[in-house]
Design a protein around this motif. Structure first.
Motif, mmCIF file in Angstrom:
data_model
loop_
_atom_site.group_PDB
_atom_site.id
_atom_site.type_symbol
_atom_site.label_atom_id
_atom_site.label_comp_id
_atom_site.label_asym_id
_atom_site.label_seq_id
_atom_site.Cartn_x
_atom_site.Cartn_y
_atom_site.Cartn_z
ATOM 1 N N VAL A 104 -0.015 24.608 -5.982
ATOM 2 C CA VAL A 104 -0.903 23.885 -5.065
ATOM 3 C C VAL A 104 -0.768 22.368 -5.264
ATOM 4 C CG1 VAL A 104 -2.983 23.914 -6.515
ATOM 5 C CG2 VAL A 104 -3.209 23.895 -4.028
ATOM 6 N N GLN A 105 -0.514 21.936 -6.494
ATOM 7 C CA GLN A 105 -0.299 20.518 -6.756
ATOM 8 C C GLN A 105 1.011 20.053 -6.131
ATOM 9 O OE1 GLN A 105 -0.677 21.043 -11.033
ATOM 10 N NE2 GLN A 105 -2.419 19.621 -11.050
ATOM 11 N N THR B 115 4.364 9.702 -10.822
ATOM 12 C CA THR B 115 3.695 10.217 -12.020
ATOM 13 C C THR B 115 3.978 11.704 -12.184
ATOM 14 O OG1 THR B 115 1.948 8.564 -11.808
ATOM 15 C CG2 THR B 115 1.461 10.485 -13.163
ATOM 16 N N ALA B 116 3.900 12.440 -11.087
ATOM 17 C CA ALA B 116 4.166 13.880 -11.149
ATOM 18 C C ALA B 116 5.612 14.165 -11.525
ATOM 19 C CB ALA B 116 3.845 14.525 -9.802
ATOM 20 N N MET B 117 6.523 13.317 -11.089
ATOM 21 C CA MET B 117 7.929 13.505 -11.445
ATOM 22 C C MET B 117 8.178 13.163 -12.914
ATOM 23 S SD MET B 117 9.668 11.989 -7.970
ATOM 24 C CE MET B 117 11.270 11.815 -8.700
ATOM 25 N N ALA B 118 7.429 12.201 -13.447
ATOM 26 C CA ALA B 118 7.630 11.787 -14.832
ATOM 27 C C ALA B 118 6.897 12.683 -15.828
ATOM 28 C CB ALA B 118 7.161 10.336 -15.008
ATOM 29 N N ALA B 119 5.811 13.326 -15.417
ATOM 30 C CA ALA B 119 4.988 14.116 -16.339
ATOM 31 C C ALA B 119 5.767 15.206 -17.073
ATOM 32 C CB ALA B 119 3.782 14.702 -15.606
ATOM 33 N N PRO B 120 6.603 15.987 -16.396
ATOM 34 C CA PRO B 120 7.345 17.009 -17.160
ATOM 35 C C PRO B 120 8.274 16.405 -18.216
ATOM 36 C CG PRO B 120 7.460 17.472 -14.814
ATOM 37 C CD PRO B 120 6.836 16.109 -14.970
ATOM 38 N N ALA C 75 3.819 17.154 -1.855
ATOM 39 C CA ALA C 75 4.752 17.214 -0.725
ATOM 40 C C ALA C 75 4.073 16.719 0.547
ATOM 41 C CB ALA C 75 5.271 18.636 -0.537
ATOM 42 N N LEU C 76 2.832 17.129 0.750
ATOM 43 C CA LEU C 76 2.074 16.669 1.916
ATOM 44 C C LEU C 76 1.876 15.154 1.862
ATOM 45 C CD1 LEU C 76 0.560 17.515 4.472
ATOM 46 C CD2 LEU C 76 -1.472 17.858 3.052
ATOM 47 N N GLY C 77 1.561 14.633 0.684
ATOM 48 C CA GLY C 77 1.418 13.182 0.525
ATOM 49 C C GLY C 77 2.715 12.455 0.801
ATOM 50 N N PHE C 78 3.826 13.021 0.344
ATOM 51 C CA PHE C 78 5.135 12.408 0.594
ATOM 52 C C PHE C 78 5.445 12.384 2.087
ATOM 53 C CE2 PHE C 78 9.751 12.532 1.058
ATOM 54 C CZ PHE C 78 10.077 11.356 0.406
ATOM 55 N N VAL C 79 5.125 13.472 2.786
ATOM 56 C CA VAL C 79 5.331 13.510 4.237
ATOM 57 C C VAL C 79 4.489 12.418 4.906
ATOM 58 C CG1 VAL C 79 4.942 14.899 6.325
ATOM 59 C CG2 VAL C 79 6.016 15.919 4.323
ATOM 60 N N GLY C 80 3.269 12.245 4.439
ATOM 61 C CA GLY C 80 2.415 11.183 4.986
ATOM 62 C C GLY C 80 3.012 9.808 4.767
ATOM 63 N N ILE C 81 3.543 9.562 3.584
ATOM 64 C CA ILE C 81 4.179 8.280 3.288
ATOM 65 C C ILE C 81 5.410 8.094 4.169
ATOM 66 C CG2 ILE C 81 5.413 6.945 1.525
ATOM 67 C CD1 ILE C 81 3.519 8.343 -0.525
ATOM 68 N N ALA C 82 6.209 9.155 4.318
ATOM 69 C CA ALA C 82 7.405 9.072 5.151
ATOM 70 C C ALA C 82 7.035 8.730 6.593
ATOM 71 C CB ALA C 82 8.184 10.382 5.085
ATOM 72 N N ILE C 83 5.976 9.346 7.094
ATOM 73 C CA ILE C 83 5.527 9.043 8.460
ATOM 74 C C ILE C 83 5.073 7.590 8.553
ATOM 75 C CG2 ILE C 83 3.710 9.523 10.162
ATOM 76 C CD1 ILE C 83 3.883 12.480 9.234
ATOM 77 N N ALA C 84 4.365 7.116 7.524
ATOM 78 C CA ALA C 84 3.856 5.743 7.548
ATOM 79 C C ALA C 84 4.981 4.705 7.517
ATOM 80 C CB ALA C 84 2.907 5.530 6.373
ATOM 81 N N ILE C 85 6.042 4.988 6.760
ATOM 82 C CA ILE C 85 7.113 3.984 6.651
ATOM 83 C C ILE C 85 8.214 4.160 7.686
ATOM 84 C CG2 ILE C 85 6.703 3.636 4.190
ATOM 85 C CD1 ILE C 85 9.333 5.171 3.688
ATOM 86 N N SER C 86 8.234 5.285 8.397
ATOM 87 C CA SER C 86 9.324 5.535 9.336
ATOM 88 C C SER C 86 9.471 4.448 10.410
ATOM 89 C CB SER C 86 9.199 6.923 9.977
ATOM 90 O OG SER C 86 8.026 7.018 10.732
ATOM 91 N N GLY D 263 0.812 -1.209 0.000
ATOM 92 C CA GLY D 263 0.000 0.000 0.000
ATOM 93 C C GLY D 263 0.845 1.258 0.000
ATOM 94 N N ILE D 264 1.941 1.222 0.758
ATOM 95 C CA ILE D 264 2.843 2.365 0.797
ATOM 96 C C ILE D 264 3.519 2.549 -0.560
ATOM 97 C CG2 ILE D 264 5.007 3.200 1.789
ATOM 98 C CD1 ILE D 264 3.997 1.950 4.464
ATOM 99 N N ILE D 265 3.961 1.449 -1.150
ATOM 100 C CA ILE D 265 4.577 1.536 -2.479
ATOM 101 C C ILE D 265 3.576 2.111 -3.481
ATOM 102 C CG2 ILE D 265 5.502 0.173 -4.394
ATOM 103 C CD1 ILE D 265 6.669 -1.717 -2.183
ATOM 104 N N ALA D 266 2.344 1.644 -3.419
ATOM 105 C CA ALA D 266 1.312 2.145 -4.327
ATOM 106 C C ALA D 266 1.019 3.618 -4.075
ATOM 107 C CB ALA D 266 0.040 1.317 -4.181
ATOM 108 N N ALA D 267 1.152 4.060 -2.823
ATOM 109 C CA ALA D 267 0.901 5.459 -2.502
ATOM 110 C C ALA D 267 1.939 6.380 -3.138
ATOM 111 C CB ALA D 267 0.877 5.663 -0.990
ATOM 112 N N LEU D 268 3.067 5.824 -3.542
ATOM 113 C CA LEU D 268 4.083 6.618 -4.218
ATOM 114 C C LEU D 268 3.743 6.878 -5.689
ATOM 115 C CD1 LEU D 268 7.277 4.956 -2.750
ATOM 116 C CD2 LEU D 268 6.476 7.282 -2.307
ATOM 117 N N GLN D 269 2.743 6.192 -6.214
ATOM 118 C CA GLN D 269 2.400 6.311 -7.633
ATOM 119 C C GLN D 269 2.119 7.753 -8.061
ATOM 120 O OE1 GLN D 269 -0.977 4.010 -8.864
ATOM 121 N NE2 GLN D 269 -0.655 4.434 -11.010
ATOM 122 N N PRO D 270 1.314 8.543 -7.321
ATOM 123 C CA PRO D 270 1.090 9.928 -7.766
ATOM 124 C C PRO D 270 2.375 10.751 -7.782
ATOM 125 C CG PRO D 270 -0.549 9.292 -6.136
ATOM 126 C CD PRO D 270 0.472 8.196 -6.172
#
Length: 140
Positions: free
Chosen positions: A120-121, A105-110, A126-137, A95-102
């Motif tokens: 705002v995006q 995708t955002a890094m690959a789009a440009p 960044a907020l999502g990444f912080v959430g993932i970091a907290i979840a995997i810490s 689930g954490i790995i899948a949460a990295l998908q957005p």
């Protein structure tokens, strides 16, 4: 309350329970068999809903885009995810790995399609990444 307002909450509920279902389904079924049955039942439910609501069907070009998008998004992505869970990857880690998908995708789009993110995006990612970091810490 209209379905338009409930749809996001229903989507999040169904999407977030997928890992729990995958974990328990892996005990009783081969993942690709389970997903094939799940997708077939979903397609039948969607077809029935479309017929009841008498929706206008998309043109051939749009239909093919939807088909190959579905193959990649659900066939490869969910197929790989369910296969991993069936082969011992914990549902939480997948689930954490899948949460990295957005974020990926955002890094690959440009690079791939020239799409630039709005501030705002970027803040949301960044907020999502912080959430993932907290979840995997705790696992680090």
């Amino acid at each position: 309350m209209s379905l338009d307002r409930l749809a996001p909450a229903i989507f999040v509920l169904l999407w977030s329970t997928g890992w729990v279902v995958a974990k328990y389904a892996a005990i009783h079924s081969e993942p690709f068999t389970f997903l094939a049955i799940r997708f077939a039942l979903s397609a039948l439910a969607f077809l029935a809903l479309c017929l009841v609501l008498r929706v206008q069907w998309p043109g051939r070009a749009v239909m093919w885009k939807a088909i190959y998008s579905g193959l990649f998004l659900h066939g490869f992505y969910l197929g790989g995810l369910w296969w991993a869970i069936a082969n011992g990857v914990p549902a939480g880690i997948s689930g954490i790995i899948a949460a990295l998908q957005p974020l990926l995708t955002a890094m690959a789009a440009p690079l791939l399609i020239g799409e630039r993110l709005q501030p705002v995006q970027k803040a949301g990612l960044a907020l999502g990444f912080v959430g993932i970091a907290i979840a995997i810490s705790p696992k680090l």
